[in-house]
Design a protein around this motif. Structure first.
Motif, PDB file in Angstrom:
ATOM      1  N   GLU A 265       0.786  -1.237   0.000  1.00  0.00           N
ATOM      2  CA  GLU A 265       0.000   0.000   0.000  1.00  0.00           C
ATOM      3  C   GLU A 265       0.819   1.290   0.000  1.00  0.00           C
ATOM      4  O   GLU A 265       0.342   2.320   0.478  1.00  0.00           O
ATOM      5  N   HIS A 298      -8.278  -3.664  -0.611  1.00  0.00           N
ATOM      6  CA  HIS A 298      -7.462  -3.710   0.609  1.00  0.00           C
ATOM      7  C   HIS A 298      -6.347  -2.658   0.558  1.00  0.00           C
ATOM      8  O   HIS A 298      -6.203  -1.859   1.490  1.00  0.00           O
ATOM      9  N   HIS A 302      -5.978   0.950   2.761  1.00  0.00           N
ATOM     10  CA  HIS A 302      -4.838   1.278   3.620  1.00  0.00           C
ATOM     11  C   HIS A 302      -4.501   2.770   3.576  1.00  0.00           C
ATOM     12  O   HIS A 302      -3.833   3.272   4.476  1.00  0.00           O
ATOM     13  N   GLU A 321      -3.666  -3.964   9.654  1.00  0.00           N
ATOM     14  CA  GLU A 321      -4.027  -5.113   8.823  1.00  0.00           C
ATOM     15  C   GLU A 321      -5.382  -5.718   9.194  1.00  0.00           C
ATOM     16  O   GLU A 321      -6.191  -6.020   8.329  1.00  0.00           O
ATOM     17  N   TYR A 382      -3.785 -10.932  10.388  1.00  0.00           N
ATOM     18  CA  TYR A 382      -4.689 -10.416   9.354  1.00  0.00           C
ATOM     19  C   TYR A 382      -6.134 -10.879   9.593  1.00  0.00           C
ATOM     20  O   TYR A 382      -7.024 -10.068   9.830  1.00  0.00           O
TER      21      TYR A 382
HETATM   22 ZN    ZN Z   1      -2.658  -4.967   4.335  1.00  0.00          ZN
END
Ligand code: ZN
Ligand code: ARG
Length: 857
Positions: A265, A298, A302, A321, A382
């Motif tokens: 990210e 995702h 971020h 996360e 995660y």
């Molecule tokens: Zn991530």
């Protein structure tokens, strides 16, 4: 030679940085073996460090594998010599207030096989700095709590030169970028290559025009449309759902073929494993499309949860996360189906996180120590991290969740935060005490929830008891707060109590429900309201009843799952025949056209062999992977024979006319059709699969057919034609490699894998290709656990070979050995021999040696 004692980093030893960075300027002159990096870093003593303010703190800069050409402070050349991990500038050499540190170093991206720091992939320069890769680029306080704006100048003859933020100037052979948002070094990125862009635009809700580019190698530009569409939907969703807007003029994504993980990210410049960007109907499956959508989201999400608010230290990794996974899961649910998405997420959680939590690699969502942080990018951090946020949301309610998140962004924007900060915003927004809830972050292990019940005089009572087994370093497990969503059904199938969340806080607790005219059937842990293992003695009739009547789709699927496991356990342990009731129940689901095809496909999917090994082990048996395989195959054949007519009808009914589209509706039909095909292939000698392979115009249907054929020992001709068509497409060929290992019969698995690694196109330094074979062997449970131990040796050989070049990927794949304690003494011995052999390898990386020593216990 004596090995250095492994360093252990502990959360309890956190100290704030001695110096903060006000601004960084970097200049790169790119060359494969001799890249020059000039840095100018403006430091000031950290007011939170009295020793630094008093001028008695040294400045420690991280730096690895750097050739230092020159370093200076306020223009005065420094004599200091770096050690293996960095450079210390003694307090005496530091000016009293702010100062400018300058350095010039040389690095060799071409020889960087670890793919961490600045490296090359097929002629293109790229970076991966999370977690601690920036220190391989230049000397810097490489820790997430040091945040600064970056200015970057890149000099290279390559046509496309990218870094974070907005482009502020460019000319022939150079480009300059400025990222105004203070960020830690792990979010730094640089890309240089002969790339082409698939471009689009997005207008934010406040009217900011954002240029969107997906940069790929020439020839791949026609495979970017889906990722671009997913990006625009993500940007809109984050505005609508979390009130978060993008904050730069440009958002760049780059696809890279050599990448250790999924994607990264970096601020304004996300870098992706090309496998999670590039898709066309011919080359990508429905699952690939769904994964691309999720990962694009995702990484984009971020930008707020990770970049604008980052982590104080790597122990807080779940802060970004867990939250970002939770957000991408919600997004995918909104885009597709919440019910189906929830079931898929639970399947993944159980397969990966429950397994991790039950073995020697178990660790808390927020670990308390590590040797190598790259080893903690795990399913626990995660996926369990995301479950913990789901529980918090369930406990406080949707509206309070949104208020808490608003407060989080308001309070911590521009900061490096902790789990304490995160929980505090929830406490302040809701007035709740989250002391007990915090155990979900600090305590490892999956709680077992024992459920019993009573019914008397119209009152139904649920007795709940929680217990968590010890995990490495944590013998005691105090009770946690567990949100248990329950509903009650009448014997006639009507719901008498709609979903209610019971808040369990004690080790044992009872909950009463009054005014019931008959003993109800409980539906427990609806929506999988907490990551726990429910233990409840229940009859097959009751499961079948819930499979037929539950109003909660997750619980309905779970009832079918419970039945399948029960049947398989009895087939494996007692040699029982498949229960006819189960076969009938599956048939009813198969034929029920009121149900979403994707849901029906999930219900038809049997528990995996590894799941059965985990289940049998938890029930006190010693699982035999060979026998599990044989009995599970027998069940598949029994289902195929029993439901032949219905399977054939479903196979025809689910054919999707017209050109391929990757939407959830069409994908669901293909999933159900593919599930039917897999069964039909067991009884038609492969006829239908051969036809499907021949006419398939998309990768989903081609792979379904090929997999089904391989499962019955056929498919050689199809494999050959697949290879002939796709030999020049690495991402598609990865699938071809994987198939032959994943669908190999147990006796052939290691030999197939070995033969594949002997091919000239087995480019083992490419992580995707390495995983396509070495990762696949670990996923073929009966093949991996073959009693000969061949597969164990094969995996160990390759880990030993890869480790010196790419420790991160070697360490990740070593986790395949983590389930050794489940098995019989022979297999345990064989695995432990391999672990010992790896451990005895001279010069083992910190990554792999930490993993191996944790697994050896
Ligand atoms: Zn991530
Ligand atoms: N932050 C990235 C993501 O979640 C993962 C990067 C992990 N990289 C690593 N080397 N550990 O998308």
């Amino acid at each position: 030679m004596k090995e250095a004692a492994p360093r252990t980093i502990r959360l309890a030893e956190y100290t704030p940085p001695s110096h903060l960075v006000e601004g960084v300027e970097l200049q790169f002159t790119l060359a494969p073996r001799t890249t020059r990096v000039r840095s100018a870093i403006r430091f000031r003593p950290n007011p939170a460090r009295p020793d630094a303010v008093a001028g008695t703190a040294d400045l420690r800069l991280d730096g690895e594998a750097l050739t230092l050409i020159r370093a200076a402070i306020d223009g005065t050349v420094l004599a200091a010599a770096p050690d293996a991990t960095g450079l210390t500038i003694p307090a005496a050499a530091l000016p009293a207030g702010p100062f400018l540190f300058e350095a010039e170093v040389e690095i060799a991206p071409e020889t960087n096989t670890a793919l961490e720091g600045l490296y090359m992939s097929k002629g293109m320069y790229c970076t991966q700095c999370e977690a601690e890769g920036f220190r391989k680029i230049t000397f810097y306080p490489d820790r997430p709590d040091v945040m600064a704006p970056f200015k970057v100048r890149i000099e290279s003859d390559l046509p496309v030169l990218l870094s974070n933020g907005d482009a502020v100037g460019q000319g022939p052979g150079w480009a300059e970028w400025h990222d105004p948002w203070p960020k830690p070094a792990y979010l730094f990125a640089l890309v240089a290559g002969d790339l082409v862009a698939h471009s689009d635009r997005f207008t934010t809700r406040s009217g900011r025009e954002v240029a969107l580019n997906i940069w790929v190698r020439r020839g791949d530009e026609d495979r970017c449309a889906y990722a671009m569409d997913a990006l625009k939907r993500s940007m809109k969703w984050d505005e609508d759902t979390y009130g978060r807007e993008y904050d730069l003029d440009v958002f760049n994504i780059v696809a890279v073929d050599d990448f250790n993980m999924g994607a990264m990210e970096n601020k304004g410049l996300n870098i992706f494993n090309s496998k999670y960007v590039l898709a066309s109907p011919e080359t990508a499956t429905d699952d690939d499309f769904a994964r691309i959508e999720a990962i694009i989201a995702h990484e984009y999400f971020h930008n707020w949860t990770g970049n604008r608010i980052t982590c104080r230290d790597w122990f807080q990794l779940c802060l970004k996360e867990g939250l970002t996974v939770f957000r991408d899961q919600s997004f995918s649910g909104d885009m597709r189906s919440h019910a189906v998405k929830r079931i898929e997420d639970v399947l993944t959680l159980r397969a990966r996180q429950f397994r991790e939590d039950a073995g020697p690699l178990a660790h808390p969502v927020r670990p308390a120590s590590y040797q190598e942080i790259n080893n903690f990018y795990t399913a626990t951090v995660y996926e369990k991290g995301a479950e913990v946020i789901g529980m918090l949301k369930r406990l406080v309610g949707d509206e309070a969740y949104r208020r808490a998140l608003d407060l989080y962004f308001e309070r911590h924007d521009g900061e490096a935060a902790t789990i304490e900060d995160w929980l505090k915003v929830f406490e302040d927004a809701t007035g709740r005490d989250l002391t007990q809830f915090k155990r979900w972050y600090t305590d490892a292990g999956t709680p077992h929830l024992r459920v019993t019940d009573d019914y008397r005089d119209g009152t139904y009572v649920l007795h709940l008891e929680q217990q968590t087994l010890p995990t490495p370093g944590q013998p005691e497990k105090p009770p946690r707060v567990i949100p248990v969503a329950v509903g009650l059904l009448n014997p006639n199938g009507d719901e008498v109590l709609p979903t209610r969340v019971l808040e369990m806080t004690e080790a044992r607790q009872s909950f009463s429900f009054e005014g019931l005219s008959a003993r109800p059937v409980p539906s427990i842990l609806r929506g999988f309201s907490a990551p726990v293992i429910v233990e409840r003695e229940t009859s097959a009739e009751e499961r079948a009843f819930l499979l037929a009547h539950d109003t909660d789709p997750f619980s309905r699927w779970e009832a079918g799952r419970g039945l399948a496991k029960e049947v398989l356990v009895r087939m494996v342990t007692e040699g029982a025949d498949p229960a006819p009731g189960f076969l009938e129940g599956l048939g009813a689901i198969l034929r029920d056209d009121s149900l979403d095809p994707a849901f029906r496909a999930l219900t038809l999917r049997l528990p995996s062999e590894d799941d059965m090994a985990q289940t049998l082990h938890a029930a006190g048996h010693v699982p035999d992977p060979t026998r599990i395989h044989v009995r599970r195959e027998a069940l598949i054949e029994a289902i195929a024979r029993h439901l032949a007519g219905a399977l054939g009808a479903t196979y025809s009914a689910m054919s999707v006319p017209g050109p391929y589209t990757p939407d959830a509706g069409a994908a669901g039909k293909r999933a159900l059709r593919g599930a039917a095909l897999a069964y039909l292939t067991r009884i038609d000698g492969g006829a239908a699969a051969k036809v499907q392979y021949g006419v398939a115009d998309n990768m989903t249907e081609a792979l379904q057919a090929l997999s089904a054929l391989l499962d019955i020992g056929q498919g050689a001709a199809e494999l050959a034609s697949f290879e002939a068509r796709w030999r020049d497409d690495a991402l598609v060929m990865d699938k071809w490699f994987t198939l032959q290992v994943l669908h190999a019969a147990p006796d052939d698995c290691a030999a197939n894998a070995r033969a594949l690694t002997e091919r000239s196109d087995f480019d083992w330094k490419n992580p995707n290709r390495f995983r396509s074979v070495i990762g696949a062997i670990a996923a073929n449970a009966a093949g991996f656990h073959h009693p000969s131990g061949d597969s164990y040796r094969f995996l160990a050989d390759w880990l030993i070979r890869l480790d010196p070049l790419n420790p991160q990927t070697a360490a990740r794949l070593s986790a395949a050995f983590d389930s050794w304690a489940r098995y019989d003494a022979d297999r345990q011995g064989l695995i432990r021999d391999q672990l010992a052999r790896i451990a005895a390898t001279p010069g083992l990386s910190r990554d792999l040696s930490e993993m191996i020593s944790r697994m050896r216990g």
